[in-house]
Design a protein around this motif. Structure first.
Motif, PDB file in Angstrom:
ATOM      1  N   ALA A  46       2.303   0.188  14.564  1.00  0.00           N
ATOM      2  CA  ALA A  46       1.705   1.505  14.322  1.00  0.00           C
ATOM      3  C   ALA A  46       1.750   1.856  12.834  1.00  0.00           C
ATOM      4  CB  ALA A  46       2.432   2.562  15.145  1.00  0.00           C
ATOM      5  N   LEU A  47       2.873   1.561  12.181  1.00  0.00           N
ATOM      6  CA  LEU A  47       2.999   1.878  10.758  1.00  0.00           C
ATOM      7  C   LEU A  47       2.019   1.055   9.932  1.00  0.00           C
ATOM      8  CD1 LEU A  47       6.874   2.204  10.340  1.00  0.00           C
ATOM      9  CD2 LEU A  47       5.158   4.023  10.353  1.00  0.00           C
ATOM     10  N   SER A  48       1.963  -0.248  10.197  1.00  0.00           N
ATOM     11  CA  SER A  48       1.041  -1.107   9.464  1.00  0.00           C
ATOM     12  C   SER A  48      -0.390  -0.693   9.714  1.00  0.00           C
ATOM     13  CB  SER A  48       1.222  -2.572   9.872  1.00  0.00           C
ATOM     14  OG  SER A  48       2.539  -2.969   9.654  1.00  0.00           O
ATOM     15  N   LEU A  53      -5.407   1.487   7.866  1.00  0.00           N
ATOM     16  CA  LEU A  53      -6.405   2.539   8.074  1.00  0.00           C
ATOM     17  C   LEU A  53      -6.561   3.381   6.812  1.00  0.00           C
ATOM     18  CD1 LEU A  53      -8.263   3.867  10.164  1.00  0.00           C
ATOM     19  CD2 LEU A  53      -6.370   5.303  10.863  1.00  0.00           C
ATOM     20  N   GLY A  54      -5.420   3.694   6.185  1.00  0.00           N
ATOM     21  CA  GLY A  54      -5.446   4.485   4.954  1.00  0.00           C
ATOM     22  C   GLY A  54      -6.210   3.789   3.860  1.00  0.00           C
ATOM     23  N   ASN A  55      -5.923   2.497   3.666  1.00  0.00           N
ATOM     24  CA  ASN A  55      -6.604   1.735   2.624  1.00  0.00           C
ATOM     25  C   ASN A  55      -8.101   1.671   2.864  1.00  0.00           C
ATOM     26  OD1 ASN A  55      -4.347   1.115   1.076  1.00  0.00           O
ATOM     27  ND2 ASN A  55      -3.822  -0.611   2.399  1.00  0.00           N
ATOM     28  N   VAL A  56      -8.438   1.425   4.115  1.00  0.00           N
ATOM     29  CA  VAL A  56      -9.855   1.316   4.450  1.00  0.00           C
ATOM     30  C   VAL A  56     -10.551   2.659   4.259  1.00  0.00           C
ATOM     31  CG1 VAL A  56     -11.491   0.822   6.292  1.00  0.00           C
ATOM     32  CG2 VAL A  56      -9.436  -0.557   6.072  1.00  0.00           C
ATOM     33  N   ALA A  57      -9.878   3.714   4.715  1.00  0.00           N
ATOM     34  CA  ALA A  57     -10.490   5.041   4.649  1.00  0.00           C
ATOM     35  C   ALA A  57     -10.716   5.471   3.205  1.00  0.00           C
ATOM     36  CB  ALA A  57      -9.598   6.051   5.374  1.00  0.00           C
ATOM     37  N   VAL A 197      -7.264  10.545   9.435  1.00  0.00           N
ATOM     38  CA  VAL A 197      -7.781   9.515   8.546  1.00  0.00           C
ATOM     39  C   VAL A 197      -7.565   9.918   7.094  1.00  0.00           C
ATOM     40  CG1 VAL A 197      -9.846   8.224   7.924  1.00  0.00           C
ATOM     41  CG2 VAL A 197      -9.467   8.888  10.287  1.00  0.00           C
ATOM     42  N   GLU A 198      -7.798  11.206   6.808  1.00  0.00           N
ATOM     43  CA  GLU A 198      -7.641  11.668   5.434  1.00  0.00           C
ATOM     44  C   GLU A 198      -6.203  11.571   4.965  1.00  0.00           C
ATOM     45  OE1 GLU A 198      -9.504  15.472   5.656  1.00  0.00           O
ATOM     46  OE2 GLU A 198     -11.496  14.532   5.757  1.00  0.00           O
ATOM     47  N   GLU A 199      -5.277  11.952   5.865  1.00  0.00           N
ATOM     48  CA  GLU A 199      -3.866  11.864   5.491  1.00  0.00           C
ATOM     49  C   GLU A 199      -3.443  10.425   5.256  1.00  0.00           C
ATOM     50  OE1 GLU A 199      -1.547  13.983   8.372  1.00  0.00           O
ATOM     51  OE2 GLU A 199      -2.380  15.907   7.704  1.00  0.00           O
ATOM     52  N   ALA A 200      -3.930   9.524   6.083  1.00  0.00           N
ATOM     53  CA  ALA A 200      -3.611   8.106   5.915  1.00  0.00           C
ATOM     54  C   ALA A 200      -4.139   7.624   4.567  1.00  0.00           C
ATOM     55  CB  ALA A 200      -4.205   7.283   7.052  1.00  0.00           C
ATOM     56  N   ALA A 201      -5.339   8.085   4.195  1.00  0.00           N
ATOM     57  CA  ALA A 201      -5.940   7.662   2.929  1.00  0.00           C
ATOM     58  C   ALA A 201      -5.113   8.158   1.750  1.00  0.00           C
ATOM     59  CB  ALA A 201      -7.369   8.185   2.840  1.00  0.00           C
ATOM     60  N   GLU A 202      -4.581   9.382   1.865  1.00  0.00           N
ATOM     61  CA  GLU A 202      -3.764   9.918   0.774  1.00  0.00           C
ATOM     62  C   GLU A 202      -2.498   9.108   0.568  1.00  0.00           C
ATOM     63  OE1 GLU A 202      -3.194  14.070   1.548  1.00  0.00           O
ATOM     64  OE2 GLU A 202      -5.363  14.382   1.421  1.00  0.00           O
ATOM     65  N   ALA A 216     -15.715  -2.372   3.617  1.00  0.00           N
ATOM     66  CA  ALA A 216     -14.814  -1.333   4.118  1.00  0.00           C
ATOM     67  C   ALA A 216     -15.361  -0.650   5.373  1.00  0.00           C
ATOM     68  CB  ALA A 216     -14.541  -0.310   3.029  1.00  0.00           C
ATOM     69  N   LYS A 217     -16.667  -0.394   5.365  1.00  0.00           N
ATOM     70  CA  LYS A 217     -17.221   0.347   6.502  1.00  0.00           C
ATOM     71  C   LYS A 217     -17.164  -0.460   7.788  1.00  0.00           C
ATOM     72  CE  LYS A 217     -19.953   3.593   3.984  1.00  0.00           C
ATOM     73  NZ  LYS A 217     -21.220   3.946   3.395  1.00  0.00           N
ATOM     74  N   SER A 218     -17.425  -1.770   7.694  1.00  0.00           N
ATOM     75  CA  SER A 218     -17.372  -2.599   8.906  1.00  0.00           C
ATOM     76  C   SER A 218     -15.948  -2.692   9.437  1.00  0.00           C
ATOM     77  CB  SER A 218     -17.874  -4.008   8.628  1.00  0.00           C
ATOM     78  OG  SER A 218     -19.024  -3.972   7.867  1.00  0.00           O
ATOM     79  N   VAL A 219     -15.007  -2.808   8.497  1.00  0.00           N
ATOM     80  CA  VAL A 219     -13.612  -2.893   8.952  1.00  0.00           C
ATOM     81  C   VAL A 219     -13.237  -1.585   9.639  1.00  0.00           C
ATOM     82  CG1 VAL A 219     -11.221  -3.242   8.284  1.00  0.00           C
ATOM     83  CG2 VAL A 219     -13.000  -4.544   7.140  1.00  0.00           C
ATOM     84  N   LEU A 220     -13.632  -0.470   9.048  1.00  0.00           N
ATOM     85  CA  LEU A 220     -13.333   0.833   9.642  1.00  0.00           C
ATOM     86  C   LEU A 220     -13.948   0.941  11.036  1.00  0.00           C
ATOM     87  CD1 LEU A 220     -12.032   3.644   9.042  1.00  0.00           C
ATOM     88  CD2 LEU A 220     -14.303   4.416   8.412  1.00  0.00           C
ATOM     89  N   ARG A 221     -15.166   0.431  11.153  1.00  0.00           N
ATOM     90  CA  ARG A 221     -15.859   0.495  12.435  1.00  0.00           C
ATOM     91  C   ARG A 221     -15.060  -0.227  13.521  1.00  0.00           C
ATOM     92  NH1 ARG A 221     -20.938   0.292  10.441  1.00  0.00           N
ATOM     93  NH2 ARG A 221     -20.945  -1.954  10.320  1.00  0.00           N
TER      94      ARG A 221
END
Lengths: 293, 138
Positions: A46-48, A53-57, A197-202, A216-221
């Motif tokens: 879950a942490l990873s 998710l943060g990096n991708v976002a 998602v936003e918090e993960a990105a921060e 990035a978008k495909s990975v996010l998808r």
């Protein structure tokens, strides 16, 4: 005056009930530990996952994704009710069913159609009795949920949400707060809240210049459905641990009640025995006195 | 001292593997990639396939994975897999049995049960992958 043999039988039956509840209590205690370990061993993933998710976002900022999109209309929602397969766990299942029932009532009042996914035999039985046909039913997974189970449950809603066939998905489950405390909670599964998602990105490391394959978008998808699956998996595991916790508490109080009952019954038994002896002596004395005269 | 990578393979259920290694080979959806120390930060989706982990002494460890993600950052490789199993841990007999069982199950499913069929297909792939990797890895 109660019959001596009747009391003796009652004591015997309460004792054997206590034997059963005590065993169930011990079994539940052992199972809580195992279920807790399972929750723990799910944490690294879950942490990873949040890190990725943060990096991708961060790179796919503003990217649109059907699972993040709130629908303008609200016509159909799905509630996933997570219960257990077995009873004797106190209010464990009735809490979930009541909460689900409330959602159904509130949403229906606003003209929204509610579908149910029943996890656990208790939910399956309840909704059948209520005349509500669940769109999917899962049995025999509540004790040992696997990620494959979670995937299969999530599959029912992810595609349907993306196609705008349904407009929100909730999961109702018992959150494991401690061995003694489980709380029924309702979480929104879909749409995924943008805040998450936003918090993960921060939280992601801004110095790293990531490359994405394919982009990035495909990975996010691909990542977002997996994220939903992990949320479902989490709910299943929390519920499994809570089930054992609730059963332990219920069985402990049953055992204590049985012990109290045995004490009370033994007291009546002794009193009855005493009374019988006194009675007999009185008769003997009476008989002897009659002979002497 | 040779530079190494920290390789972690995790599934939602457990940590499958964690060790210092020399190289990791993973099946991304654009093809297989090899990762050595000092690799640029990377995030990629993975197809079902095999992961190879190479040690300094040329020893190779094999893993079967059922799709997932890889993240490389500062000599740390995290592989998030739906399912993963080390080749040495794969029970080939059981995988074969599961394969047969799933095939039978699938044959009985009606055509409109799309999500169940997808699920079965994924299961089949995973069983086949395990058998393949177990044979190669030994």
């Amino acid at each position: 005056m109660p019959n001596l043999r009747d009391i003796k039988n009652r004591i015997g039956s309460v004792e054997s009930t206590r034997q059963i509840t005590r065993t169930m209590e011990m079994v539940a205690t052992a199972k809580i530990k195992r279920a807790q370990e399972k929750i723990e061993s799910a944490r690294p993933y879950a942490l990873s996952m949040m890190e990725v998710l943060g990096n991708v976002a961060r790179y796919a900022k503003g990217a649109e994704h059907p699972l993040l999109e709130e629908h303008p209309h609200r016509l159909r929602v799905v509630v996933i009710a997570v219960t257990s397969d077995r009873g004797l766990a106190g209010a464990f299942n009735s809490n979930i069913l009541r909460m689900t029932e409330n959602v159904i009532r509130d949403e229906t009042a606003e003209g929204v159609k509610v579908d149910v996914i029943a996890v656990g035999k208790k939910a399956a039985g309840y909704f059948k009795y209520r005349g509500i046909e669940p769109i999917a039913t899962y049995r025999d997974i509540s004790d040992k949920p696997t990620f494959v189970d979670a995937k299969s449950i999530a599959a029912h809603v992810i595609e349907a949400y993306a196609q705008e066939e349904i407009d929100a998905v909730y999961v109702v489950f018992n959150r494991f707060r401690s061995v003694a405390e489980q709380r029924p909670e309702i979480h929104q599964l879909l749409p995924i809240e943008r805040r998450v998602v936003e918090e993960a990105a921060e939280g992601s490391d801004v110095r790293a210049e990531y490359t994405f394959e394919p982009d990035a978008k495909s990975v996010l998808r691909r990542l977002l459905p997996t994220y939903v699956e992990t949320l479902v998996f989490r709910a299943l595991m929390e519920s499994a641990a809570s089930e054992h916790g609730a059963r332990r508490t219920a069985m402990k109080s049953a055992t204590d009640n049985a012990s109290d009952m045995i004490v009370t019954l033994s007291r009546s038994y002794n009193r009855a025995r005493q009374a019988a002896i006194t009675n007999e002596i009185a008769e003997i004395v009476g008989g002897a006195a009659a002979l002497e005269e | 001292m040779e530079r190494t990578l920290l390789c972690e393979i995790v599934t939602p259920e457990r940590i499958v593997y964690t060790n210092e290694v020399r190289m990791v080979v993973a099946p991304t959806i654009d093809g297989e990639i090899g990762i050595l120390p000092l690799h640029a930060p990377l995030v990629s989706a993975l197809d079902p396939g095999e992961i190879r982990v190479m040690h300094g002494d040329d020893k190779v460890e094999w893993f079967a994975i059922a799709g997932g993600y890889i993240q490389v950052h500062e000599d740390k490789v995290i592989i998030l897999a739906d399912q993963a199993e080390a080749a040495s841990q794969i029970d080939v007999e059981r995988a074969k049995q599961a394969l047969e069982h799933t095939k039978r199950l699938m044959a009985e499913l009606p055509h409109e049960a799309e999500s169940e069929i997808d699920q079965c297909e994924a299961d089949l792939k995973w069983c086949e992958m395990q058998i393949k990797v177990a044979e190669k890895g030994h």
